[in-house]
Design a protein around this motif. Structure first.
Motif, PDB file in Angstrom:
ATOM      1  N   ASP A   1       0.792  -1.233   0.000  1.00 21.65           N
ATOM      2  CA  ASP A   1       0.000   0.000   0.000  1.00 21.65           C
ATOM      3  C   ASP A   1       0.824   1.282   0.000  1.00 21.65           C
ATOM      4  OD1 ASP A   1      -2.434  -1.406  -0.115  1.00 21.65           O
ATOM      5  OD2 ASP A   1      -2.470  -1.610   2.074  1.00 21.65           O
ATOM      6  N   ASP A   2       2.153   1.201   0.032  1.00 25.34           N
ATOM      7  CA  ASP A   2       2.968   2.405  -0.106  1.00 25.34           C
ATOM      8  C   ASP A   2       2.951   2.859  -1.569  1.00 25.34           C
ATOM      9  OD1 ASP A   2       3.662   2.427   2.538  1.00 25.34           O
ATOM     10  OD2 ASP A   2       5.770   1.891   2.230  1.00 25.34           O
ATOM     11  N   VAL A   3       3.226   4.131  -1.779  1.00 27.68           N
ATOM     12  CA  VAL A   3       3.339   4.657  -3.137  1.00 27.68           C
ATOM     13  C   VAL A   3       4.612   4.082  -3.751  1.00 27.68           C
ATOM     14  CG1 VAL A   3       3.676   6.757  -4.492  1.00 27.68           C
ATOM     15  CG2 VAL A   3       2.094   6.759  -2.558  1.00 27.68           C
ATOM     16  N   GLY A   4       4.511   3.617  -4.983  1.00 28.48           N
ATOM     17  CA  GLY A   4       5.666   3.022  -5.654  1.00 28.48           C
ATOM     18  C   GLY A   4       6.446   4.044  -6.447  1.00 28.48           C
ATOM     19  N   GLU A   5       7.720   4.175  -6.132  1.00 30.93           N
ATOM     20  CA  GLU A   5       8.583   5.106  -6.859  1.00 30.93           C
ATOM     21  C   GLU A   5       9.825   4.441  -7.438  1.00 30.93           C
ATOM     22  OE1 GLU A   5       7.939   8.151  -7.804  1.00 30.93           O
ATOM     23  OE2 GLU A   5       6.011   8.117  -6.800  1.00 30.93           O
ATOM     24  N   ASP A   6      10.050   3.151  -7.145  1.00 30.77           N
ATOM     25  CA  ASP A   6      11.253   2.469  -7.625  1.00 30.77           C
ATOM     26  C   ASP A   6      10.912   1.085  -8.158  1.00 30.77           C
ATOM     27  OD1 ASP A   6      13.508   4.288  -6.916  1.00 30.77           O
ATOM     28  OD2 ASP A   6      12.697   4.022  -4.902  1.00 30.77           O
ATOM     29  N   PHE A   7      11.714   0.648  -9.105  1.00 27.18           N
ATOM     30  CA  PHE A   7      11.688  -0.689  -9.684  1.00 27.18           C
ATOM     31  C   PHE A   7      12.956  -1.374  -9.203  1.00 27.18           C
ATOM     32  CE2 PHE A   7      13.476  -3.130 -13.302  1.00 27.18           C
ATOM     33  CZ  PHE A   7      12.508  -4.110 -13.431  1.00 27.18           C
ATOM     34  N   PHE A   8      12.888  -2.667  -8.890  1.00 27.43           N
ATOM     35  CA  PHE A   8      14.025  -3.364  -8.310  1.00 27.43           C
ATOM     36  C   PHE A   8      14.396  -4.599  -9.124  1.00 27.43           C
ATOM     37  CE2 PHE A   8      12.004  -1.062  -4.930  1.00 27.43           C
ATOM     38  CZ  PHE A   8      13.039  -0.596  -4.146  1.00 27.43           C
ATOM     39  N   VAL A   9      15.683  -4.897  -9.162  1.00 27.12           N
ATOM     40  CA  VAL A   9      16.213  -6.136  -9.721  1.00 27.12           C
ATOM     41  C   VAL A   9      17.083  -6.758  -8.640  1.00 27.12           C
ATOM     42  CG1 VAL A   9      17.663  -7.187 -11.502  1.00 27.12           C
ATOM     43  CG2 VAL A   9      16.197  -5.248 -12.090  1.00 27.12           C
ATOM     44  N   VAL A  10      16.848  -8.032  -8.338  1.00 32.09           N
ATOM     45  CA  VAL A  10      17.643  -8.710  -7.312  1.00 32.09           C
ATOM     46  C   VAL A  10      19.045  -8.939  -7.868  1.00 32.09           C
ATOM     47  CG1 VAL A  10      17.852 -10.744  -5.831  1.00 32.09           C
ATOM     48  CG2 VAL A  10      15.574  -9.843  -6.402  1.00 32.09           C
ATOM     49  N   HIS A  11      20.035  -8.450  -7.164  1.00 31.73           N
ATOM     50  CA  HIS A  11      21.443  -8.635  -7.532  1.00 31.73           C
ATOM     51  C   HIS A  11      21.984  -9.909  -6.900  1.00 31.73           C
ATOM     52  CE1 HIS A  11      25.777  -8.085  -6.813  1.00 31.73           C
ATOM     53  NE2 HIS A  11      25.797  -7.408  -7.935  1.00 31.73           N
ATOM     54  N   SER A  12      21.739 -10.073  -5.597  1.00 32.91           N
ATOM     55  CA  SER A  12      22.199 -11.269  -4.880  1.00 32.91           C
ATOM     56  C   SER A  12      21.263 -11.525  -3.709  1.00 32.91           C
ATOM     57  CB  SER A  12      23.641 -11.100  -4.393  1.00 32.91           C
ATOM     58  OG  SER A  12      23.736 -10.009  -3.500  1.00 32.91           O
ATOM     59  N   GLY A  13      21.186 -12.777  -3.305  1.00 27.44           N
ATOM     60  CA  GLY A  13      20.275 -13.145  -2.230  1.00 27.44           C
ATOM     61  C   GLY A  13      18.890 -13.451  -2.776  1.00 27.44           C
ATOM     62  N   ARG A  14      17.933 -13.565  -1.863  1.00 28.90           N
ATOM     63  CA  ARG A  14      16.555 -13.862  -2.249  1.00 28.90           C
ATOM     64  C   ARG A  14      15.615 -12.943  -1.498  1.00 28.90           C
ATOM     65  NH1 ARG A  14      15.126 -19.061  -0.171  1.00 28.90           N
ATOM     66  NH2 ARG A  14      16.458 -18.374   1.524  1.00 28.90           N
ATOM     67  N   VAL A  15      14.462 -12.679  -2.129  1.00 31.95           N
ATOM     68  CA  VAL A  15      13.417 -11.885  -1.500  1.00 31.95           C
ATOM     69  C   VAL A  15      12.097 -12.642  -1.598  1.00 31.95           C
ATOM     70  CG1 VAL A  15      14.578  -9.703  -2.059  1.00 31.95           C
ATOM     71  CG2 VAL A  15      12.788 -10.572  -3.572  1.00 31.95           C
ATOM     72  N   ALA A  16      11.192 -12.359  -0.659  1.00 29.00           N
ATOM     73  CA  ALA A  16       9.851 -12.953  -0.682  1.00 29.00           C
ATOM     74  C   ALA A  16       8.841 -11.844  -0.900  1.00 29.00           C
ATOM     75  CB  ALA A  16       9.563 -13.673   0.630  1.00 29.00           C
ATOM     76  N   CYS A  17       7.950 -12.073  -1.873  1.00 30.83           N
ATOM     77  CA  CYS A  17       6.840 -11.158  -2.120  1.00 30.83           C
ATOM     78  C   CYS A  17       5.628 -11.733  -1.407  1.00 30.83           C
ATOM     79  CB  CYS A  17       6.565 -11.035  -3.610  1.00 30.83           C
ATOM     80  SG  CYS A  17       7.966 -10.402  -4.536  1.00 30.83           S
ATOM     81  N   ARG A  18       5.100 -11.004  -0.438  1.00 28.48           N
ATOM     82  CA  ARG A  18       3.955 -11.457   0.362  1.00 28.48           C
ATOM     83  C   ARG A  18       2.754 -10.588   0.049  1.00 28.48           C
ATOM     84  NH1 ARG A  18       7.570 -12.380   5.764  1.00 28.48           N
ATOM     85  NH2 ARG A  18       8.577 -14.267   4.951  1.00 28.48           N
ATOM     86  N   VAL A  19       1.823 -11.200  -0.697  1.00 30.10           N
ATOM     87  CA  VAL A  19       0.648 -10.465  -1.138  1.00 30.10           C
ATOM     88  C   VAL A  19      -0.360 -10.325  -0.014  1.00 30.10           C
ATOM     89  CG1 VAL A  19      -1.237 -10.428  -2.806  1.00 30.10           C
ATOM     90  CG2 VAL A  19       1.028 -11.205  -3.508  1.00 30.10           C
ATOM     91  N   GLY A  20      -0.557 -11.382   0.746  1.00 25.65           N
ATOM     92  CA  GLY A  20      -1.511 -11.309   1.839  1.00 25.65           C
ATOM     93  C   GLY A  20      -1.709 -12.665   2.467  1.00 25.65           C
ATOM     94  N   ALA A  21      -2.539 -12.702   3.490  1.00 25.80           N
ATOM     95  CA  ALA A  21      -2.816 -13.947   4.198  1.00 25.80           C
ATOM     96  C   ALA A  21      -3.498 -14.934   3.252  1.00 25.80           C
ATOM     97  CB  ALA A  21      -3.702 -13.670   5.406  1.00 25.80           C
ATOM     98  N   GLY A  22      -3.136 -16.183   3.375  1.00 20.13           N
ATOM     99  CA  GLY A  22      -3.756 -17.228   2.574  1.00 20.13           C
ATOM    100  C   GLY A  22      -3.100 -17.458   1.234  1.00 20.13           C
ATOM    101  N   THR A  23      -2.083 -16.691   0.893  1.00 23.10           N
ATOM    102  CA  THR A  23      -1.364 -16.914  -0.365  1.00 23.10           C
ATOM    103  C   THR A  23       0.081 -17.261  -0.049  1.00 23.10           C
ATOM    104  OG1 THR A  23      -0.771 -14.583  -0.605  1.00 23.10           O
ATOM    105  CG2 THR A  23      -2.820 -15.283  -1.655  1.00 23.10           C
ATOM    106  N   ASP A  24       0.673 -18.064  -0.911  1.00 23.02           N
ATOM    107  CA  ASP A  24       2.077 -18.423  -0.748  1.00 23.02           C
ATOM    108  C   ASP A  24       2.966 -17.260  -1.169  1.00 23.02           C
ATOM    109  OD1 ASP A  24       1.431 -20.993   0.087  1.00 23.02           O
ATOM    110  OD2 ASP A  24       1.523 -21.823  -1.943  1.00 23.02           O
ATOM    111  N   ASP A  25       4.109 -17.161  -0.507  1.00 23.65           N
ATOM    112  CA  ASP A  25       5.094 -16.164  -0.910  1.00 23.65           C
ATOM    113  C   ASP A  25       5.638 -16.537  -2.287  1.00 23.65           C
ATOM    114  OD1 ASP A  25       4.783 -15.068   1.582  1.00 23.65           O
ATOM    115  OD2 ASP A  25       6.735 -15.714   2.346  1.00 23.65           O
ATOM    116  N   VAL A  26       5.941 -15.532  -3.083  1.00 20.15           N
ATOM    117  CA  VAL A  26       6.662 -15.729  -4.335  1.00 20.15           C
ATOM    118  C   VAL A  26       8.107 -15.371  -4.018  1.00 20.15           C
ATOM    119  CG1 VAL A  26       6.950 -14.971  -6.719  1.00 20.15           C
ATOM    120  CG2 VAL A  26       4.652 -15.193  -5.746  1.00 20.15           C
ATOM    121  N   VAL A  27       9.010 -16.331  -4.196  1.00 26.67           N
ATOM    122  CA  VAL A  27      10.421 -16.113  -3.879  1.00 26.67           C
ATOM    123  C   VAL A  27      11.162 -15.765  -5.160  1.00 26.67           C
ATOM    124  CG1 VAL A  27      12.520 -17.156  -2.940  1.00 26.67           C
ATOM    125  CG2 VAL A  27      10.298 -17.657  -1.892  1.00 26.67           C
TER     126      VAL A  27
END
Length: 170
Positions: free
Chosen positions: A67-93
């Motif tokens: 719900d924050d205002v989006g001002e940046d686009f990201f590309v993963v350089h190293s490591g992993r991130v989890a995208c958590r949309v909400g309760a009841g859904t699986d994280d997208v890694v």
């Protein structure tokens, strides 16, 4: 000799300078390996490497807040991130070369998910809205298709998303 004491020297704050181009050449090679950027020419890739900022995140640290205002686009350089949309859904890694944050920029909307660093010293390139639109405008169709795939994968799982992509149903 007598008189006023000498005034202490004050240092002016210097504006941070971008690293020299020679130190960013490794980023150019890494940007070339990002699947999304395959359609860009060498000059565009070099410009991305020049303007992208590399950020480091600790394990568990929020990169984006839903719900924050989006001002940046990201590309993963190293490591992993989890995208958590909400309760009841699986994280997208996501891992190196994967990207996130484009939906809010493409549609001038707020963030749809929390994104959290899964590994210590996760690093992501960030591209602000201005440079995102200037450099990746020609890739908007690919970004939108990839965004639909991410949403479908989160909702139905990887196999259904792969099938829908192969059949061009999204």
């Amino acid at each position: 000799r007598g008189g006023a004491a000498p005034r202490p020297r004050t240092l002016r704050a210097e504006r941070p300078r971008p690293p020299p181009l020679w130190s960013r050449l490794g980023d150019v090679g890494r940007f070339r390996r990002v699947k999304l950027f395959e359609g860009l020419n060498d000059g565009d890739i070099q410009e991305l490497a020049r303007v992208a900022r590399l950020h480091r995140y600790d394990q568990g640290q929020n990169i984006l807040h839903r719900d924050d205002v989006g001002e940046d686009f990201f590309v993963v350089h190293s490591g992993r991130v989890a995208c958590r949309v909400g309760a009841g859904t699986d994280d997208v890694v996501l891992g190196p070369g994967d990207h996130f944050g484009e939906r809010a920029l493409l549609y001038h909307d707020t963030r749809a998910a929390d994104v959290i660093a899964l590994d210590d010293k996760t690093r992501c390139w960030a591209l602000d809205r201005f440079h995102f639109e200037a450099q990746l405008g020609p890739l908007a169709e690919a970004l939108e298709r990839n965004l639909r795939a991410h949403v479908l994968e989160a909702a139905l799982g990887a196999h259904a998303a792969a099938y829908a992509l192969a059949e061009r149903k999204i």
